[in-house]
Design an enzyme around this catalytic site. Structure first.
Site, PDB file in Angstrom:
ATOM      1  N   TYR A  79      70.558  26.087  66.278  1.00 14.89           N
ATOM      2  CA  TYR A  79      71.761  25.487  66.698  1.00 14.89           C
ATOM      3  C   TYR A  79      73.314  25.864  66.090  1.00 14.89           C
ATOM      4  CZ  TYR A  79      75.299  21.894  68.107  1.00 14.89           C
ATOM      5  OH  TYR A  79      76.264  21.380  68.681  1.00 14.89           O
ATOM      6  N   GLU A  80      73.209  25.717  64.915  1.00 15.42           N
ATOM      7  CA  GLU A  80      74.066  25.981  63.887  1.00 15.42           C
ATOM      8  C   GLU A  80      73.953  27.491  63.528  1.00 15.42           C
ATOM      9  OE1 GLU A  80      76.263  23.984  63.535  1.00 15.42           O
ATOM     10  OE2 GLU A  80      75.278  21.837  63.612  1.00 15.42           O
ATOM     11  N   ALA A  81      73.250  28.265  64.219  1.00 14.03           N
ATOM     12  CA  ALA A  81      73.395  29.625  64.040  1.00 14.03           C
ATOM     13  C   ALA A  81      73.200  30.157  62.486  1.00 14.03           C
ATOM     14  CB  ALA A  81      74.629  30.498  64.731  1.00 14.03           C
TER      15      ALA A  81
END
Length: 132
Positions: A79-81
């Site tokens: 999600y936070e890449a």
């Protein structure tokens, strides 16, 4: 040593209607409000944490105990890449930092630290994303 605590300060906090915030709430136990030394910047519709050593620089957030730590952290990294396979430099880095709970106890917890240039980003003076 495996650490099972996560400090969140933005869209992963309780009350946000976001799939990843709901995932965290389902697979972690809320331990309480907490702070860390740092500064917040407003990236877009979400904040970025910059670590600081200054005692006056505090970021307010929430502390969770992860039930399935490694699995959940992999999901959050995606999600936070900043998980495997993302081109560097990634926007965020997952780091182990010292977090102070409402009772004054300090313990290590994972968090996501902003990793891109912040020259033109506004500073959230209060250290509280919800008050910006």
């Amino acid at each position: 040593m495996s650490f099972d605590r996560l400090f969140v300060y933005g869209t992963l906090m309780r009350g946000f209607d976001h799939p990843m915030a709901r995932l965290l709430a389902q697979h972690a136990d809320f331990l309480g409000e907490a702070t860390c030394r740092g500064r917040l910047v407003l990236v877009k519709h979400y904040p970025g944490l910059l670590l600081s050593d200054a005692a006056s620089d505090l970021v307010h957030g929430e502390l969770f105990r992860l039930r399935a730590g490694d699995e959940l952290l992999r999901e959050l990294d995606m999600y936070e890449a900043c998980g495997e396979g993302f081109p560097e430099p990634t926007e965020y880095l997952r780091r182990l930092i010292d977090v102070t709970g409402a009772d004054g106890t300090t313990s290590p917890a994972w968090t996501y630290v902003y990793n891109w240039p912040v020259t033109d980003l506004p500073h959230i003076e209060s250290g509280r994303f919800l008050e910006h």
